[in-house]
Design an enzyme around this catalytic site. Structure first.
Site, PDB file in Angstrom:
ATOM      1  N   GLN A  13       0.786  -1.353  -0.134  1.00 53.02           N
ATOM      2  CA  GLN A  13       0.246   0.121   0.011  1.00 53.02           C
ATOM      3  C   GLN A  13       0.801   1.062   0.030  1.00 53.02           C
ATOM      4  O   GLN A  13       0.709   2.209  -0.579  1.00 53.02           O
ATOM      5  CB  GLN A  13      -0.859  -0.055   1.200  1.00 53.02           C
ATOM      6  CG  GLN A  13      -1.914  -1.133   1.199  1.00 53.02           C
ATOM      7  CD  GLN A  13      -3.187  -0.860   0.328  1.00 53.02           C
ATOM      8  OE1 GLN A  13      -2.886  -0.183  -0.647  1.00 53.02           O
ATOM      9  NE2 GLN A  13      -4.306  -1.461   0.627  1.00 53.02           N
ATOM     10  N   ASP A  34       9.934  -6.184  -4.601  1.00 51.97           N
ATOM     11  CA  ASP A  34       8.983  -7.097  -3.409  1.00 51.97           C
ATOM     12  C   ASP A  34       9.426  -8.623  -3.464  1.00 51.97           C
ATOM     13  O   ASP A  34      10.222  -8.940  -4.467  1.00 51.97           O
ATOM     14  CB  ASP A  34       7.607  -6.719  -3.607  1.00 51.97           C
ATOM     15  CG  ASP A  34       6.760  -6.913  -2.493  1.00 51.97           C
ATOM     16  OD1 ASP A  34       6.924  -7.861  -1.730  1.00 51.97           O
ATOM     17  OD2 ASP A  34       6.111  -5.908  -2.093  1.00 51.97           O
ATOM     18  N   ARG A  85      -0.115  -3.210  10.661  1.00 51.88           N
ATOM     19  CA  ARG A  85      -0.890  -3.626  12.025  1.00 51.88           C
ATOM     20  C   ARG A  85      -2.372  -3.807  11.386  1.00 51.88           C
ATOM     21  O   ARG A  85      -2.689  -3.592  10.354  1.00 51.88           O
ATOM     22  CB  ARG A  85      -1.167  -2.409  12.729  1.00 51.88           C
ATOM     23  CG  ARG A  85      -0.053  -2.061  13.811  1.00 51.88           C
ATOM     24  CD  ARG A  85      -0.283  -0.976  14.868  1.00 51.88           C
ATOM     25  NE  ARG A  85      -0.467   0.318  14.443  1.00 51.88           N
ATOM     26  CZ  ARG A  85      -0.981   1.271  14.987  1.00 51.88           C
ATOM     27  NH1 ARG A  85      -1.381   0.896  16.169  1.00 51.88           N
ATOM     28  NH2 ARG A  85      -0.819   2.500  14.528  1.00 51.88           N
ATOM     29  N   ARG A  91       2.125  -1.283  17.627  1.00 52.47           N
ATOM     30  CA  ARG A  91       3.073  -1.489  16.465  1.00 52.47           C
ATOM     31  C   ARG A  91       3.998  -2.579  16.881  1.00 52.47           C
ATOM     32  O   ARG A  91       4.801  -3.213  16.034  1.00 52.47           O
ATOM     33  CB  ARG A  91       3.802   0.049  16.220  1.00 52.47           C
ATOM     34  CG  ARG A  91       2.855   1.070  15.868  1.00 52.47           C
ATOM     35  CD  ARG A  91       3.543   2.084  15.720  1.00 52.47           C
ATOM     36  NE  ARG A  91       2.870   3.218  15.033  1.00 52.47           N
ATOM     37  CZ  ARG A  91       1.869   4.094  15.783  1.00 52.47           C
ATOM     38  NH1 ARG A  91       1.807   3.981  16.952  1.00 52.47           N
ATOM     39  NH2 ARG A  91       1.187   4.852  15.120  1.00 52.47           N
ATOM     40  N   ASN A 123       7.350  -0.705  10.693  1.00 53.14           N
ATOM     41  CA  ASN A 123       6.967  -0.704  11.931  1.00 53.14           C
ATOM     42  C   ASN A 123       7.600  -1.966  12.660  1.00 53.14           C
ATOM     43  O   ASN A 123       7.607  -3.014  12.169  1.00 53.14           O
ATOM     44  CB  ASN A 123       5.493  -0.370  12.387  1.00 53.14           C
ATOM     45  CG  ASN A 123       5.191   0.927  12.378  1.00 53.14           C
ATOM     46  OD1 ASN A 123       5.900   1.885  12.863  1.00 53.14           O
ATOM     47  ND2 ASN A 123       4.069   1.328  11.975  1.00 53.14           N
ATOM     48  N   HIS A 178       7.820   6.864  17.567  1.00 49.56           N
ATOM     49  CA  HIS A 178       6.614   6.608  16.934  1.00 49.56           C
ATOM     50  C   HIS A 178       5.625   5.782  17.697  1.00 49.56           C
ATOM     51  O   HIS A 178       5.557   4.701  17.107  1.00 49.56           O
ATOM     52  CB  HIS A 178       7.025   6.245  15.575  1.00 49.56           C
ATOM     53  CG  HIS A 178       5.654   6.242  14.486  1.00 49.56           C
ATOM     54  ND1 HIS A 178       5.087   7.166  14.213  1.00 49.56           N
ATOM     55  CD2 HIS A 178       5.575   5.102  14.041  1.00 49.56           C
ATOM     56  CE1 HIS A 178       4.074   6.914  13.557  1.00 49.56           C
ATOM     57  NE2 HIS A 178       4.117   5.577  13.015  1.00 49.56           N
TER      58      HIS A 178
HETATM   59  P1  A3D Z   1       1.676  -3.786   3.038  1.00 49.44           P
HETATM   60  O1  A3D Z   1       0.865  -3.136   1.932  1.00 49.44           O
HETATM   61  O2  A3D Z   1       1.261  -5.180   3.584  1.00 49.44           O
HETATM   62  O3  A3D Z   1       3.120  -3.831   2.246  1.00 49.44           O
HETATM   63  C1  A3D Z   1       4.339  -4.424   2.513  1.00 49.44           C
HETATM   64  C2  A3D Z   1       4.950  -5.157   1.603  1.00 49.44           C
HETATM   65  O4  A3D Z   1       6.173  -5.481   2.138  1.00 49.44           O
HETATM   66  C3  A3D Z   1       4.095  -6.327   0.842  1.00 49.44           C
HETATM   67  O5  A3D Z   1       3.956  -6.225  -0.602  1.00 49.44           O
HETATM   68  C4  A3D Z   1       5.062  -7.526   1.112  1.00 49.44           C
HETATM   69  O6  A3D Z   1       5.061  -8.387   0.149  1.00 49.44           O
HETATM   70  C5  A3D Z   1       6.514  -6.622   1.123  1.00 49.44           C
HETATM   71  N1  A3D Z   1       7.685  -7.600   1.773  1.00 49.44           N
HETATM   72  C6  A3D Z   1       7.422  -8.345   2.926  1.00 49.44           C
HETATM   73  N2  A3D Z   1       8.681  -8.977   3.028  1.00 49.44           N
HETATM   74  C7  A3D Z   1       9.404  -8.312   2.317  1.00 49.44           C
HETATM   75  C8  A3D Z   1      10.961  -8.564   1.857  1.00 49.44           C
HETATM   76  N3  A3D Z   1      11.767  -9.425   2.607  1.00 49.44           N
HETATM   77  N4  A3D Z   1      11.274  -7.793   0.785  1.00 49.44           N
HETATM   78  C9  A3D Z   1      10.653  -6.878   0.225  1.00 49.44           C
HETATM   79  N5  A3D Z   1       9.409  -6.684   0.587  1.00 49.44           N
HETATM   80  C10 A3D Z   1       8.913  -7.304   1.349  1.00 49.44           C
HETATM   81  O7  A3D Z   1       2.142  -2.710   4.198  1.00 49.44           O
HETATM   82  P2  A3D Z   1       2.328  -1.069   4.012  1.00 49.44           P
HETATM   83  O8  A3D Z   1       2.556  -0.606   2.777  1.00 49.44           O
HETATM   84  O9  A3D Z   1       0.707  -0.766   4.439  1.00 49.44           O
HETATM   85  O10 A3D Z   1       2.974  -0.778   5.235  1.00 49.44           O
HETATM   86  C11 A3D Z   1       4.442  -1.277   5.448  1.00 49.44           C
HETATM   87  C12 A3D Z   1       4.858  -0.862   6.581  1.00 49.44           C
HETATM   88  O11 A3D Z   1       4.845   0.227   7.058  1.00 49.44           O
HETATM   89  C13 A3D Z   1       4.345  -1.546   7.617  1.00 49.44           C
HETATM   90  O12 A3D Z   1       5.231  -2.275   8.653  1.00 49.44           O
HETATM   91  C14 A3D Z   1       3.575  -0.673   8.412  1.00 49.44           C
HETATM   92  O13 A3D Z   1       3.057  -0.792   9.800  1.00 49.44           O
HETATM   93  C15 A3D Z   1       4.457   0.649   8.176  1.00 49.44           C
HETATM   94  N6  A3D Z   1       3.847   1.958   8.642  1.00 49.44           N
HETATM   95  C16 A3D Z   1       4.634   2.920   9.238  1.00 49.44           C
HETATM   96  C17 A3D Z   1       4.143   4.054   9.307  1.00 49.44           C
HETATM   97  C18 A3D Z   1       5.040   5.010  10.129  1.00 49.44           C
HETATM   98  O14 A3D Z   1       4.315   6.280  10.194  1.00 49.44           O
HETATM   99  C19 A3D Z   1       6.445   4.661  10.545  1.00 49.44           C
HETATM  100  C20 A3D Z   1       2.858   4.582   8.862  1.00 49.44           C
HETATM  101  C21 A3D Z   1       2.140   3.444   8.421  1.00 49.44           C
HETATM  102  C22 A3D Z   1       2.698   2.379   8.069  1.00 49.44           C
END
Ligand code: A3D
Length: 311
Positions: A13, A34, A85, A91, A123, A178
């Site tokens: 996302q 990815d 999450r 987190r 996170n 955070h």
């Molecule tokens: P999501 O849409 O699940 O995307 C994560 C991607 O990571 C997926 O496409 C997985 O296939 C890929 N992935 C898993 N393992 C690996 C790997 N070894 N190498 C490369 N890619 C891999 O999640 P998202 O995009 O919504 O969120 C991603 C992360 O950001 C999560 O840990 C959230 O908690 C974090 N996040 C942080 C904040 C901050 O403000 C710090 C805010 C929102 C989300």
């Protein structure tokens, strides 16, 4: 001058939105990386984004891959690899899975692009950026975590919503970890230079601070199956843009403190200057006693989660 290359590690996302925003801002060529299972997904996203470019004429090459060799010598990495999450999760609950992923990612980036500038988003952020730094051995100016940029824009948003004045004129900063212990520096928040304390009653202001602390959870609850992605992506893009264009913006970021604000050896949200040298400087200022106490509490939370990484 040749174009920069921005590698997005994780094409979910946030990764997809990072690619869109980086393309729209013409920050450079974009590679969405990815795991092999998701290779089709990132190749598809890249192709879809390529086909959006003619509308506004963005000159960026966008590709998808699951091969680390394809991100060799990329200039900027933005890491979202991991799981987000779900309702009821903190987190910290993500640590077990995401730590293993971050170690793997750090090792690969170290091999492929040892001079790159790296922005961590995964996170639990404070532990993930620490883990990246430890495993990669990158100098502190090359590694930063995105958190304060988002927490501050959330605070700005709620202040603008409360007053009805333009969000453009609201400035404020949120420091610390955070998580629920983050520290909004409310006395420095202004609307067009006017202190918010003169415009919003104290009781409402503390409700806004509280909403800011739990803004991520509010969205997790509404989504039901993931966490926020539009604003997190834009926050990281602002940081990447400041690096690529040497803007020297001052953004609250999780930077490695070595004595600043009395913090030593931890990444924590502090006002950070980002320019072509990466994290160029942390801007220290005098905190009031209650802010020092709050920073002490948030540091304890960061230390706890970092100790759980075993690094
Ligand atoms: P999501 O849409 O699940 O995307 C994560 C991607 O990571 C997926 O496409 C997985 O296939 C890929 N992935 C898993 N393992 C690996 C790997 N070894 N190498 C490369 N890619 C891999 O999640 P998202 O995009 O919504 O969120 C991603 C992360 O950001 C999560 O840990 C959230 O908690 C974090 N996040 C942080 C904040 C901050 O403000 C710090 C805010 C929102 C989300």
């Amino acid at each position: 001058m040749s174009r920069k290359t921005i590698a997005l590690i994780g094409g979910g996302q946030i990764g997809g939105n990072l690619a869109l925003l980086a393309a729209q801002k013409e920050l450079g060529d974009i590679i969405i990386f990815d795991i092999p299972k998701a290779e089709g997904m990132v190749k598809g996203k890249a192709l879809d984004l390529m086909q959006l470019r003619p509308h506004d004429g963005y000159d960026a090459n966008i590709t998808g891959t699951s091969n680390w060799k394809n991100v060799k010598d990329a200039d900027v990495f933005i890491i979202t690899a991991g799981i987000p999450r779900k309702p009821g999760m903190d987190r910290e609950d993500l640590l077990g899975i995401n730590l293993g992923i971050m170690k793997d990612v750090a090792q690969n980036i170290k091999e492929q692009a040892p001079r790159s500038f790296v922005i961590v988003i995964s996170n639990p952020l404070d532990a993930m950026v620490y883990a990246f730094h430890k495993v990669s051995g990158f100098p502190k100016n090359q590694v930063v975590g995105m958190a304060g940029a988002l927490d501050s824009t959330r605070f700005r948003t709620f202040i603008a919503m409360e007053t009805g004045y333009s969000v453009q004129d609201v400035t404020c900063m949120v420091l610390g970890g955070h998580g629920d212990t983050m520290v909004p520096i409310t006395r420095l928040a202004t609307i067009g230079g006017v202190p918010v304390a003169d415009l919003i009653p104290a009781e409402r202001l503390s409700e806004i601070e509280e909403r800011t602390r739990f803004a991520g959870s509010e969205i997790v609850k509404l989504f039901g199956n993931g966490s926020a992605y539009y604003a997190p992506a834009q926050s990281a893009i602002e940081m990447a843009e400041s690096y690529i264009k040497d803007k020297k913006r001052v953004i609250p970021c999780a930077s490695l403190c070595q004595g600043e604000f009395g913090v030593d050896g931890y990444f924590i949200g502090v006002p950070t200057v980002i320019g072509s040298g990466g994290v160029e400087r942390i801007l220290e200022f005098e905190l009031q006693d209650h802010e020092k106490e709050a920073l002490h509490d948030t540091l304890a939370a960061v230390q706890k989660i970092v100790s759980e990484t075993g690094l």
